[in-house]
Design an enzyme around this catalytic site. Structure first.
Site, short mmCIF file in Angstrom:
data_model
loop_
_atom_site.label_atom_id
_atom_site.label_comp_id
_atom_site.label_asym_id
_atom_site.label_seq_id
_atom_site.Cartn_x
_atom_site.Cartn_y
_atom_site.Cartn_z
N GLU A 159 -58.76 10.90 21.73
CA GLU A 159 -59.82 11.49 20.90
C GLU A 159 -60.96 12.05 21.74
OE1 GLU A 159 -59.90 11.95 17.64
OE2 GLU A 159 -58.02 10.94 17.16
N GLU B 116 -67.37 16.19 18.61
CA GLU B 116 -66.25 17.10 18.36
C GLU B 116 -66.59 18.52 18.82
OE1 GLU B 116 -63.88 18.86 14.42
OE2 GLU B 116 -65.39 17.27 14.21
#
Length: 227
Positions: free
Chosen positions: A96, A105
């Site tokens: 991730e 992100e």
């Protein structure tokens, strides 16, 4: 006197069992901190480029501080099961975050992660709920529920997940214990489904990290590795 002698012997057996790792809930006398050593942590983060924001953010100390709020993590019915859970968690974190490279992100601010149908955790129109932290916490309902669990109003301050490393790891552990822990016993593939919905493009990379970490921790990865 006989009863006392029996109790004493039982106590001795329990203590020996704990030290030997035969009592459920103990990792052969090791804590999670004993397993997630600084060398283990460095083995992940050192693979991130020097320019990565996460290099100066994620720390083992931050993880261990967060662990105080979720002390059931890495504490399963056997030593091997416990090590597999730790390996699985860090495998997903590695994927991730790109070996702890990313705190947020990529292009996340351009995405709309507000579920307006969720009235329990309504979105703040001035905030964004894109992926942040070790497991890239996303959506208003996850920020709201995680915040409730750790005692911080993350609905109105989601950026805290990207600025406070202990809070960041706490949200990851909250998500894990809430959504992933219930399926850990079903194999690593089940944890992929719980986190990523079985996205086929990400499965092999996650499995590779998981088997690597299992090898480092001296435990077999088990069955059902893919989803």
């Amino acid at each position: 006197m006989v009863a006392l002698s029996v109790k004493k012997n039982l106590l001795i057996l329990v203590l020996v069992g704990i030290l030997a790792g035969f009592v459920p809930g103990y990792v052969k006398g090791q804590s999670v901190a004993d397993i997630v050593t600084q060398d283990f942590f460095n083995g992940i983060i050192n693979q991130a480029d020097a320019s990565c924001a996460g290099k100066n953010f994620y720390t083992r100390a931050g993880f261990l501080n967060a662990l105080n709020s979720y002390n059931q993590f890495g504490n399963l019915g056997s030593a091997d099961d416990s090590k597999r859970e730790i390996a699985a968690f860090f495998a997903h974190v590695t994927h991730e975050t790109g070996h702890f490279c990313y705190i947020e992100e990529i292009n996340g601010a351009s995405q709309d992660y507000c579920d307006e149908t969720n009235t329990q955790y309504p979105c703040n129109p001035n905030k964004k709920y894109f992926g942040r932290g070790p497991l890239q916490l996303t959506w208003n309902y996850n920020y709201g529920a995680a915040g409730t669990s750790i005692g911080i109003d993350l609905l109105n301050s989601p950026e805290t997940v990207a600025t406070d490393v202990t809070v960041s790891f706490k949200t990851a552990l909250w998500f894990w214990m809430t959504n992933v822990r219930p399926v850990v016993s079903q194999g690593f593939g089940a944890t992929i489904r719980a986190i990523n919905g079985g996205n086929s493009g990400a499965v092999q990379a996650r499995v590779q990290y998981y088997t690597q970490y299992c090898n480092q921790l001296g435990v077999a990865p088990g069955d059902n590795l893919t989803c």
